[in-house]
Scaffold this motif. Structure first.
Motif, mmCIF file in Angstrom:
data_model
loop_
_atom_site.group_PDB
_atom_site.id
_atom_site.type_symbol
_atom_site.label_atom_id
_atom_site.label_comp_id
_atom_site.label_asym_id
_atom_site.label_seq_id
_atom_site.Cartn_x
_atom_site.Cartn_y
_atom_site.Cartn_z
ATOM 1 N N ASP A 43 7.829 11.414 11.295
ATOM 2 C CA ASP A 43 8.096 10.796 12.597
ATOM 3 C C ASP A 43 6.835 10.728 13.453
ATOM 4 O O ASP A 43 6.604 9.743 14.157
ATOM 5 N N THR A 44 6.005 11.763 13.376
ATOM 6 C CA THR A 44 4.744 11.769 14.123
ATOM 7 C C THR A 44 3.830 10.643 13.646
ATOM 8 O O THR A 44 3.248 9.907 14.456
ATOM 9 N N VAL A 45 3.720 10.480 12.337
ATOM 10 C CA VAL A 45 2.879 9.422 11.776
ATOM 11 C C VAL A 45 3.442 8.048 12.127
ATOM 12 O O VAL A 45 2.699 7.141 12.526
ATOM 13 N N LEU A 46 4.744 7.864 12.018
ATOM 14 C CA LEU A 46 5.348 6.569 12.346
ATOM 15 C C LEU A 46 5.149 6.219 13.805
ATOM 16 O O LEU A 46 4.948 5.039 14.156
ATOM 17 N N LEU A 70 0.847 -1.189 0.000
ATOM 18 C CA LEU A 70 0.000 0.000 0.000
ATOM 19 C C LEU A 70 0.882 1.238 0.000
ATOM 20 O O LEU A 70 1.935 1.257 0.654
ATOM 21 N N ILE A 71 0.455 2.257 -0.727
ATOM 22 C CA ILE A 71 1.169 3.529 -0.745
ATOM 23 C C ILE A 71 0.225 4.603 -0.217
ATOM 24 O O ILE A 71 -0.906 4.729 -0.701
ATOM 25 N N ALA A 72 0.706 5.350 0.757
ATOM 26 C CA ALA A 72 -0.044 6.475 1.313
ATOM 27 C C ALA A 72 0.668 7.751 0.892
ATOM 28 O O ALA A 72 1.823 7.967 1.250
ATOM 29 N N GLY A 73 -0.005 8.579 0.102
ATOM 30 C CA GLY A 73 0.614 9.796 -0.417
ATOM 31 C C GLY A 73 -0.012 11.053 0.144
ATOM 32 O O GLY A 73 -1.219 11.109 0.413
ATOM 33 N N LYS A 74 0.835 12.080 0.320
ATOM 34 C CA LYS A 74 0.381 13.375 0.835
ATOM 35 C C LYS A 74 1.499 14.389 0.643
ATOM 36 O O LYS A 74 2.672 14.072 0.875
ATOM 37 N N ASP A 75 1.158 15.586 0.251
ATOM 38 C CA ASP A 75 2.107 16.709 0.186
ATOM 39 C C ASP A 75 3.395 16.394 -0.578
ATOM 40 O O ASP A 75 4.486 16.795 -0.173
ATOM 41 N N GLY A 76 3.297 15.634 -1.659
ATOM 42 C CA GLY A 76 4.459 15.390 -2.495
ATOM 43 C C GLY A 76 5.395 14.291 -2.031
ATOM 44 O O GLY A 76 6.516 14.175 -2.523
ATOM 45 N N TYR A 77 4.984 13.475 -1.082
ATOM 46 C CA TYR A 77 5.800 12.323 -0.682
ATOM 47 C C TYR A 77 4.868 11.152 -0.383
ATOM 48 O O TYR A 77 3.649 11.308 -0.339
ATOM 49 N N GLN A 78 5.463 9.985 -0.209
ATOM 50 C CA GLN A 78 4.653 8.804 0.059
ATOM 51 C C GLN A 78 5.312 7.911 1.097
ATOM 52 O O GLN A 78 6.523 7.918 1.271
ATOM 53 N N ILE A 79 4.463 7.148 1.770
ATOM 54 C CA ILE A 79 4.886 6.146 2.740
ATOM 55 C C ILE A 79 4.422 4.804 2.179
ATOM 56 O O ILE A 79 3.227 4.611 1.929
ATOM 57 N N GLU A 80 5.366 3.900 1.962
ATOM 58 C CA GLU A 80 5.056 2.599 1.381
ATOM 59 C C GLU A 80 5.016 1.550 2.489
ATOM 60 O O GLU A 80 5.916 1.494 3.329
ATOM 61 N N PHE A 81 3.977 0.728 2.486
ATOM 62 C CA PHE A 81 3.773 -0.306 3.498
ATOM 63 C C PHE A 81 3.729 -1.668 2.817
ATOM 64 O O PHE A 81 2.931 -1.882 1.897
ATOM 65 N N PHE A 82 4.590 -2.572 3.265
ATOM 66 C CA PHE A 82 4.698 -3.910 2.677
ATOM 67 C C PHE A 82 4.378 -4.978 3.718
ATOM 68 O O PHE A 82 4.861 -4.907 4.848
ATOM 69 N N ILE A 83 3.604 -5.956 3.308
ATOM 70 C CA ILE A 83 3.418 -7.182 4.085
ATOM 71 C C ILE A 83 4.002 -8.293 3.229
ATOM 72 O O ILE A 83 3.602 -8.470 2.069
ATOM 73 N N VAL A 84 4.970 -9.009 3.783
ATOM 74 C CA VAL A 84 5.649 -10.063 3.025
ATOM 75 C C VAL A 84 5.393 -11.424 3.666
ATOM 76 O O VAL A 84 4.850 -11.520 4.767
ATOM 77 N N GLU A 85 5.803 -12.453 2.957
ATOM 78 C CA GLU A 85 5.501 -13.836 3.308
ATOM 79 C C GLU A 85 5.909 -14.221 4.732
ATOM 80 O O GLU A 85 5.165 -14.898 5.438
ATOM 81 N N ASN A 86 7.105 -13.806 5.160
ATOM 82 C CA ASN A 86 7.588 -14.188 6.489
ATOM 83 C C ASN A 86 8.656 -13.207 6.979
ATOM 84 O O ASN A 86 9.060 -12.295 6.250
ATOM 85 N N VAL A 87 9.105 -13.410 8.189
ATOM 86 C CA VAL A 87 10.083 -12.515 8.806
ATOM 87 C C VAL A 87 11.402 -12.509 8.025
ATOM 88 O O VAL A 87 12.025 -11.465 7.866
#
Length: 150
Positions: free
Chosen positions: A142-145, A58-75
């Motif tokens: 940092d606030t969002v994270l 998933l990509i969350a975009g705002k104000d000209g940047y994005q935060i990418e979130f990945f769920i992968v098969e295992n650790v």
């Protein structure tokens, strides 16, 4: 007797610190909901990653940047992805840069401020967040994270 008590207290402290480092990984739904509430536009781009090791992106975009979130098969896949992205970030270091790195329990986090960029790779269990954004957005990120617990 004092030595035994000191050893027991030390063991309890170590156990407590290690236990407190474990975090719960977010689901794709959690990420989408929290980012939406923070004013980000979230899109699912999982179909762009044909690898069976990648479950959701998933990509969350705002104000000209994005935060990418990945769920992968295992650790193991998450740790490998974390390390690969960390190495890529380190190769981009300029003369003036500030980096942090922390690994506790089931989490790892690396940040780099360099060349007017703020780069973050943060892993919890089999998920990770990837960010390569303008440095002036670092406090907002940092606030969002922190809210996401990543």
């Amino acid at each position: 007797m004092k030595k035994i008590i000191s050893i027991l207290i030390g063991a309890v402290l170590i156990f407590t610190i290690i236990g407190c480092g474990n975090k719960k990984a977010m689901t794709a739904g959690d990420f989408e909901n929290k980012m939406g509430k923070n004013g980000y536009e979230v899109i699912n781009i999982t179909s762009q990653y044909p690898s069976k090791a990648i479950k959701d992106v998933l990509i969350a975009g705002k104000d000209g940047y994005q935060i990418e979130f990945f769920i992968v098969e295992n650790v193991d896949v998450a740790v490998s992805s974390y390390n690969l992205n960390k190495e890529t970030f380190e190769k981009s270091k300029g003369n003036k840069s500030v980096q942090t790195q922390k690994t506790v329990g089931n989490t790892s986090r690396f940040t780099l401020k360099t060349n007017s960029k703020y780069k973050v790779i943060s892993r919890v269990e089999n998920t990770f967040i990837f960010i390569n954004a303008p440095q002036e957005k670092s406090e907002e990120i940092d606030t969002v994270l922190k809210e996401l617990n990543y």
